[in-house]
Structure formats: C-alpha cells, structure tokens
Scaffold this active site. Structure first.
Site, PDB file in Angstrom:
ATOM      1  N   ASN A 193       0.861  -1.184   0.000  1.00  0.00           N
ATOM      2  CA  ASN A 193       0.000   0.000   0.000  1.00  0.00           C
ATOM      3  C   ASN A 193       0.899   1.236   0.000  1.00  0.00           C
ATOM      4  O   ASN A 193       2.124   1.121   0.000  1.00  0.00           O
ATOM      5  CB  ASN A 193      -0.985  -0.013   1.187  1.00  0.00           C
ATOM      6  CG  ASN A 193      -0.282  -0.033   2.548  1.00  0.00           C
ATOM      7  OD1 ASN A 193       0.807   0.514   2.707  1.00  0.00           O
ATOM      8  ND2 ASN A 193      -0.910  -0.650   3.538  1.00  0.00           N
ATOM      9  N   ARG A 194       0.287   2.389  -0.033  1.00  0.00           N
ATOM     10  CA  ARG A 194       1.057   3.650  -0.106  1.00  0.00           C
ATOM     11  C   ARG A 194       2.100   3.768   0.993  1.00  0.00           C
ATOM     12  O   ARG A 194       3.257   4.080   0.740  1.00  0.00           O
ATOM     13  CB  ARG A 194       0.074   4.834   0.015  1.00  0.00           C
ATOM     14  CG  ARG A 194      -0.198   5.558  -1.264  1.00  0.00           C
ATOM     15  CD  ARG A 194      -1.043   6.784  -1.040  1.00  0.00           C
ATOM     16  NE  ARG A 194      -2.046   6.676   0.005  1.00  0.00           N
ATOM     17  CZ  ARG A 194      -3.179   7.365   0.021  1.00  0.00           C
ATOM     18  NH1 ARG A 194      -3.458   8.178  -0.976  1.00  0.00           N
ATOM     19  NH2 ARG A 194      -4.045   7.256   0.990  1.00  0.00           N
ATOM     20  N   ASP A 261      -5.980  -7.805   1.790  1.00  0.00           N
ATOM     21  CA  ASP A 261      -6.180  -9.255   1.667  1.00  0.00           C
ATOM     22  C   ASP A 261      -7.097  -9.566   0.489  1.00  0.00           C
ATOM     23  O   ASP A 261      -6.858 -10.497  -0.282  1.00  0.00           O
ATOM     24  CB  ASP A 261      -6.809  -9.823   2.945  1.00  0.00           C
ATOM     25  CG  ASP A 261      -5.947  -9.635   4.184  1.00  0.00           C
ATOM     26  OD1 ASP A 261      -4.725  -9.434   4.027  1.00  0.00           O
ATOM     27  OD2 ASP A 261      -6.488  -9.696   5.297  1.00  0.00           O
TER      28      ASP A 261
END
Length: 310
Positions: A193-194, A261
């Site tokens: 993620n970021r 997920d």
C-alpha cells in the site's frame, strides 16, 4: 472472463495467520478511574485474520485454496482451525507449543473501534523448516502462490519459497511488510500500500515521481509487476509494458482493515485463471470497493463481485 471460471483456479497461501476477535458493546459513560469510555460488552465475534483472511477471500470467490501456516497449541489456534475448515479451505496449521497464536482483539463501541490489543510471539525455527518441506510438496497442486507477510515471523524462509515456486513455474504474489523488500526478489508481483511503499522508496511529489521510483524498485527486485494500492486514489500497476491506473470505486468507506487481503486474493485468482494484468487489476479494484463497505476483516463473494461489476 466469466466469473464462474474462477472455480478452476488452485491457490496455495503461506503466511502469518491470526485470530481477529471483536467485542461489541454499548458506551454510556466515562470511567471514574481514567478519562476512557466504559464499554459494556454485549456480544463477541471471531474471524480468521492475516493470511487466513486471504484464504477466506479466495474461497469466497469459488477457487480451490490450501493454507499453510503456524499456530500455537491453544484455544485460539483451535478456533482458527475450526473457522477455516468451515470455510472450505484445505488448511494445514503446524503446531508450535512454544508460542501463542497471534490474536488481535478489537473493542467496538458506537460502530467504531475504540481499542486494539495484540497477542503474538514468533514461531520456532524447527516448525518453520517443517513447513518449508510441506510447501515444496504442495507446489505441484497449485496454479499460483500467495505469500502473506504480516511480519510475525512465519515467512522466515520466504526467499527460498519464492525460488522454489518460480522454479516450478508458478506465479508468486507477495503482500509485503517492513522496509526491506530485497527478500521478495524474484516474485511475480509485490502489492504494497502507499505507506508500505513510502517506507522503502521514500516520499514522492507526483504520479511521475511515483512511477519512476516504482520502476526502479520493480527492476531492482526482478519483479514482473508492482501493484500499489492507494486508498482513495485507487491503485496503480507498474510493469514492463508501462503503468495502469484504476480509480477507486466510489462508495462509502466503512473499514479498510483487510482490504489488502481482498485485493491480493482476487488478483491471484484472476491471474491463476489466465487473466491479463489489466483485467486482474480491474476486478481486484472492484472487489476492494465492495469490502471497504464492511466492518472488520471481511470477504467478497463471487455473487457480490458479479453484482458490483454490472
């Protein structure tokens, strides 16, 4: 691709599993002992978390899934075994009597999380080595491998796992953790993620700089692709043919826990069925848009995904 075709996919998932516990209650007053809310617990719930939630997401899409992990010889480990078996997952949980199963306890009041308490210990080397042998034997019976790293010590041999899976001609998808991605070298795709990407490559001022940093990282790790999930900015895939951007699916965001997920599970099932990068990322993005509308670690069923794609 028709979503009914997803049932042909066979996934092997290895990683850190945990039991997510939720205590739901009413908050009517502040404690006289400290300036904190008093929660009168009315009900509790248990859900598989971490790599176990990835496995549940794969199963919910109708694909065949095997899960390989380590738990303690305790009540939480037995609960995980029961919940996963009930979800139709071929589960192999190696028992390590020296550890406690990872548990994340969340206290929920007024539909929001007030507190999270974590219980965790890293598994022992002998149990991890036994798990690696089983991983090698199970590779023949899968189309793709997901390595779900939550930084709990269950993927100590991840470099060897990537090498074995790639040598067997399998796609390897990694959900990463920490500031050192070198251990994921040679995987098919890594899905930070970021915040996770920022830990590794530093900040970027615009999409152009993001693309440049992502490409340097992708090439340095010899990955086919790098997928960056960017919350309200959607997701961006960087691969040899260039970059693909998917805008976030506009819907009310209730809870982002476990969204990663769902993304990696959907992506893996699509790729295992022979989908293109573009189609796989597009469908994974839609699935993420559905799951953030649910509370806690949750799954997206094939029916929900089909409805969201209309």
């Amino acid at each position: 691709m028709h979503l009914a075709d997803l049932s042909a996919a066979r996934l092997l998932i290895v990683g850190d599993v945990m039991l997510d516990r939720y205590w739901f209650g009413e908050v009517a007053r502040i404690s006289p002992e400290a300036p904190v809310p008093v929660v009168k617990v009315g009900r509790s719930e248990e859900r598989p978390g971490g790599a176990a939630n990835v496995a549940r997401n794969v199963a919910a899409l109708g694909a065949r899934v095997a899960l390989l992990s380590v738990v303690g010889e305790d009540e939480a480990g037995r609960s995980l075994q029961r919940l996963l078996t009930a979800s139709g997952i071929d589960v192999s949980l190696h028992l390590d009597p020296a550890i406690s199963t990872t548990v994340k306890l969340r206290v929920i009041g007024r539909q929001q999380q007030l507190l999270r308490i974590d219980f965790e210990t890293a598994p022992s080397h002998e149990v991890l080595r036994a798990k690696l042998f089983e991983f090698e034997s199970r590779l023949l019976d899968c189309d793709a491998v997901i390595l779900s790293d939550y930084g709990k010590g269950g993927l100590t041999h991840i470099g060897e796992m990537i090498r074995l899976a790639r040598a067997a001609g399998k796609k390897v998808l990694v959900d990463p953790k920490g500031d050192d991605f070198s251990k994921y070298a040679g995987a098919t795709i890594v899905t930070p993620n970021r915040a996770e990407l920022r830990e590794v490559v530093g900040r970027w001022k615009d999409d152009e700089e993001l693309a440049s940093k992502a490409e340097v990282l992708r090439c340095g790790l010899a990955l086919e692709a790098l997928l960056v999930t960017r919350s309200e900015e959607g997701m961006s895939l960087f691969h040899a043919a260039g970059a693909l951007h998917e805008k976030a699916v506009a819907r009310e965001v209730f809870d982002v826990s476990g969204a990663g997920d769902t993304v990696i599970a959907t992506l893996a099932v699509m790729l295992a069925c022979g989908a293109s990068w573009q189609d796989a990322v597009h469908v994974a993005n839609i699935a993420a848009g559905v799951v953030v509308g649910k509370l806690g670690t949750a799954v997206v069923s094939r029916e929900e995904l089909a409805a969201a794609m209309k």
